[in-house]
Design a protein around this motif. Structure first.
Motif, PDB file in Angstrom:
ATOM      1  N   ARG A 263      -7.724   6.375 -12.415  1.00  0.00           N
ATOM      2  CA  ARG A 263      -8.580   5.520 -11.589  1.00  0.00           C
ATOM      3  C   ARG A 263      -7.782   4.500 -10.782  1.00  0.00           C
ATOM      4  O   ARG A 263      -8.280   3.969  -9.787  1.00  0.00           O
ATOM      5  N   VAL A 264      -6.542   4.197 -11.192  1.00  0.00           N
ATOM      6  CA  VAL A 264      -5.765   3.201 -10.443  1.00  0.00           C
ATOM      7  C   VAL A 264      -5.169   3.803  -9.165  1.00  0.00           C
ATOM      8  O   VAL A 264      -4.694   3.056  -8.302  1.00  0.00           O
ATOM      9  N   VAL A 265      -5.178   5.126  -9.053  1.00  0.00           N
ATOM     10  CA  VAL A 265      -4.613   5.784  -7.862  1.00  0.00           C
ATOM     11  C   VAL A 265      -5.702   5.885  -6.797  1.00  0.00           C
ATOM     12  O   VAL A 265      -6.741   6.506  -7.021  1.00  0.00           O
TER      13      VAL A 265
ATOM     14  N   ASP B  33       0.829  -1.212   0.000  1.00  0.00           N
ATOM     15  CA  ASP B  33       0.000   0.000   0.000  1.00  0.00           C
ATOM     16  C   ASP B  33       0.859   1.256   0.000  1.00  0.00           C
ATOM     17  O   ASP B  33       0.479   2.279  -0.570  1.00  0.00           O
ATOM     18  N   PHE B  34       2.024   1.178   0.636  1.00  0.00           N
ATOM     19  CA  PHE B  34       2.949   2.314   0.654  1.00  0.00           C
ATOM     20  C   PHE B  34       3.710   2.425  -0.665  1.00  0.00           C
ATOM     21  O   PHE B  34       3.929   3.521  -1.185  1.00  0.00           O
ATOM     22  N   ALA B  35       4.105   1.286  -1.220  1.00  0.00           N
ATOM     23  CA  ALA B  35       4.990   1.275  -2.389  1.00  0.00           C
ATOM     24  C   ALA B  35       4.260   1.515  -3.705  1.00  0.00           C
ATOM     25  O   ALA B  35       4.837   2.048  -4.645  1.00  0.00           O
ATOM     26  N   LEU B  36       2.977   1.118  -3.770  1.00  0.00           N
ATOM     27  CA  LEU B  36       2.203   1.189  -5.016  1.00  0.00           C
ATOM     28  C   LEU B  36       1.056   2.179  -4.858  1.00  0.00           C
ATOM     29  O   LEU B  36       0.707   2.562  -3.741  1.00  0.00           O
ATOM     30  N   VAL B  37       0.431   2.558  -5.964  1.00  0.00           N
ATOM     31  CA  VAL B  37      -0.633   3.570  -5.896  1.00  0.00           C
ATOM     32  C   VAL B  37      -2.003   2.960  -5.601  1.00  0.00           C
ATOM     33  O   VAL B  37      -2.943   3.677  -5.266  1.00  0.00           O
TER      34      VAL B  37
ATOM     35  N   MET C 116      -0.087   0.373 -10.420  1.00  0.00           N
ATOM     36  CA  MET C 116       1.158   0.982 -10.900  1.00  0.00           C
ATOM     37  C   MET C 116       2.076   1.265  -9.730  1.00  0.00           C
ATOM     38  O   MET C 116       1.629   1.430  -8.596  1.00  0.00           O
ATOM     39  N   ILE C 117       3.365   1.341 -10.051  1.00  0.00           N
ATOM     40  CA  ILE C 117       4.362   1.821  -9.107  1.00  0.00           C
ATOM     41  C   ILE C 117       4.918   3.117  -9.686  1.00  0.00           C
ATOM     42  O   ILE C 117       5.264   3.171 -10.870  1.00  0.00           O
ATOM     43  N   CYS C 118       4.909   4.162  -8.880  1.00  0.00           N
ATOM     44  CA  CYS C 118       5.316   5.488  -9.349  1.00  0.00           C
ATOM     45  C   CYS C 118       6.518   5.999  -8.574  1.00  0.00           C
ATOM     46  O   CYS C 118       6.806   5.547  -7.466  1.00  0.00           O
ATOM     47  N   ARG C 119       7.195   6.962  -9.162  1.00  0.00           N
ATOM     48  CA  ARG C 119       8.267   7.664  -8.461  1.00  0.00           C
ATOM     49  C   ARG C 119       7.633   8.692  -7.519  1.00  0.00           C
ATOM     50  O   ARG C 119       6.429   8.952  -7.583  1.00  0.00           O
ATOM     51  N   ALA C 120       8.476   9.302  -6.698  1.00  0.00           N
ATOM     52  CA  ALA C 120       7.975  10.338  -5.778  1.00  0.00           C
ATOM     53  C   ALA C 120       7.371  11.511  -6.546  1.00  0.00           C
ATOM     54  O   ALA C 120       6.457  12.182  -6.051  1.00  0.00           O
ATOM     55  N   ASP C 121       7.850  11.750  -7.786  1.00  0.00           N
ATOM     56  CA  ASP C 121       7.307  12.864  -8.582  1.00  0.00           C
ATOM     57  C   ASP C 121       6.058  12.460  -9.369  1.00  0.00           C
ATOM     58  O   ASP C 121       5.539  13.252 -10.161  1.00  0.00           O
ATOM     59  N   GLY C 122       5.567  11.233  -9.149  1.00  0.00           N
ATOM     60  CA  GLY C 122       4.350  10.780  -9.809  1.00  0.00           C
ATOM     61  C   GLY C 122       4.563  10.085 -11.126  1.00  0.00           C
ATOM     62  O   GLY C 122       3.622   9.502 -11.686  1.00  0.00           O
TER      63      GLY C 122
ATOM     64  N   GLY D 202      -2.938   6.110   5.184  1.00  0.00           N
ATOM     65  CA  GLY D 202      -1.489   6.267   5.224  1.00  0.00           C
ATOM     66  C   GLY D 202      -0.913   6.890   3.966  1.00  0.00           C
ATOM     67  O   GLY D 202      -1.605   7.124   2.981  1.00  0.00           O
ATOM     68  N   ASP D 203       0.380   7.136   4.046  1.00  0.00           N
ATOM     69  CA  ASP D 203       1.086   7.747   2.929  1.00  0.00           C
ATOM     70  C   ASP D 203       1.438   6.677   1.907  1.00  0.00           C
ATOM     71  O   ASP D 203       1.459   5.486   2.214  1.00  0.00           O
ATOM     72  N   PHE D 204       1.691   7.091   0.675  1.00  0.00           N
ATOM     73  CA  PHE D 204       2.276   6.194  -0.323  1.00  0.00           C
ATOM     74  C   PHE D 204       3.178   7.004  -1.229  1.00  0.00           C
ATOM     75  O   PHE D 204       3.020   8.229  -1.351  1.00  0.00           O
ATOM     76  N   VAL D 205       4.138   6.332  -1.824  1.00  0.00           N
ATOM     77  CA  VAL D 205       5.133   7.025  -2.644  1.00  0.00           C
ATOM     78  C   VAL D 205       4.438   7.723  -3.809  1.00  0.00           C
ATOM     79  O   VAL D 205       3.721   7.083  -4.588  1.00  0.00           O
TER      80      VAL D 205
END
Length: 375
Positions: free
Chosen positions: A264-266, A74-78, A93-99, A272-275
């Protein structure tokens, strides 16, 4: 010491079998993979009307396990991965800190505290590294299981019948985007009802040592109903007709999920927070106030095939860019996916063309997908 020697491509457990079938092989994301066995058009149409068999063992399997496996994902993925029930799968998806999008993934919840993340071959190491880094502080283990699995896919309207003849697993009860452990032709497998073709079908995760036996059993069971082996070339035209994005074409680190039309996947509602949460919150707001370019379908009026990177034009101006293009065996015309300015994205928008080497070829703007199977 540095070496400029070329890196040898990796081989799947079915490499010798592909060569014995006369496959044209190609280097794909560092793997030697079958591009086609004969006519890619025939392979494509077999999947649409009968069944096709694919070797997808280049995909990257990463196991995440432990008491906090769900919290880590949940933290690592959107996506809201903790909300996935055991036995089900989710596209995320897995995103960078900049989205920016690092990869699009399918995550299977195999058990209460065990997940399998399936990454694209070209991004598997990147995804593995990111998950290991993001696991710090979580009571969870990230394991590289790429060598633990071979992956076969059987796709097409005849695939349920073929698979039923080889397993007593409850295929009728297996929903789309679900998976269950079972035995296929005597081979232990994770049987998943997922695919990348727009057809019904299954992906079978097995031990590499069992791959050839399973391929042969599926080939024999499918022969009476027209199953054929299929390469990566027809996989690409099938997913293009089905409007499915391909990383490196429709998705990249330069795009957020919102810019790609996949906001829609976000899942902002998860705890909690996520990247990437902060950057993606801003991206979502931007998409509301200034609509980004829209991913649309383009159908050629002529015969010239558009390719990735070709400009989309209207009224003498560049209004977008082709991300994927190919002849469509189902439609009988060249098709493309392209990101175009919102003002030119409505189906039927007049005056839209593709600049193919200086010639402006007319195209019809259509909604995706180009093809949808009859349920």
């Amino acid at each position: 010491m540095s070496s400029n020697a070329p890196v040898e491509p990796r081989h799947t457990a079915l490499d010798a079998l592909h060569r014995s079938l006369g496959a044209t092989m190609t280097d794909f994301a560092g793997w030697d993979m079958p591009l086609r066995y004969g006519s890619e058009r025939d392979e494509h149409l077999a999947v649409r009307t009968k069944a096709g068999l694919f070797d997808l063992s280049h995909m990257g399997e990463i196991t995440v396990t432990g008491p906090q496996a769900a919290s880590l994902l949940d933290f690592a993925l959107v996506g809201n991965i903790g909300g996935v029930k055991p036995g089900r799968a989710r596209y995320t998806m897995i995103c960078r800190a900049d989205g920016g999008i690092l990869d699009d993934l399918i995550v299977y919840r195999l058990a209460e505290t065990t997940y399998m993340v399936v990454a694209n071959a070209s991004n598997a190491q990147t995804v593995l590294d990111a998950l290991v880094e993001r696991a710090a502080g979580f009571d969870a283990e990230v394991r590289d299981d790429r060598d633990a699995y071979a992956l076969l896919a059987i796709q097409g309207p005849e695939s349920p019948g073929i698979l039923k003849s080889l397993t007593d697993a409850d295929l009728d009860g297996l929903k789309y985007y679900a998976g269950l452990p079972g035995t296929v032709a005597g081979v232990p497998a994770l049987i998943a009802r997922t695919g990348y073709t727009g057809e019904d079908g299954f992906e079978l995760f097995v031990a590499p040592a069992d791959a050839e036996k399973l391929w042969q059993a599926l080939t024999d069971a499918g022969a009476p109903v027209g199953l054929v082996p299929c390469g990566l070339s027809c996989r690409d035209t099938l997913r293009l007709e089905a409007g499915m994005p391909l990383y490196g074409h429709e998705l990249s680190t330069a795009l957020t999920p919102f810019a790609a039309g996949l906001g829609r996947v976000v899942k902002f509602e998860k705890e909690g927070d996520f990247v990437g949460r902060e950057a993606l919150t801003e991206a979502a707001a931007r998409a509301e106030s200034q609509p980004p370019r829209v991913l649309v379908g383009l159908i050629a009026e002529g015969r010239r095939v558009p390719r990735a990177g070709y400009p989309v034009v209207a009224d003498g101006k560049v209004v977008g860019e082709v991300t994927s293009g190919a002849p469509s065996p189902t439609l009988g015309k060249p098709i493309a996916m392209a990101y175009v300015d919102a003002a030119h994205s409505a189906p039927g928008t007049p005056g839209v063309g593709v600049d193919i080497r200086g010639s402006h070829e007319p195209y019809e703007v259509v909604a995706l997908p180009f093809y949808k199977r009859q349920k």
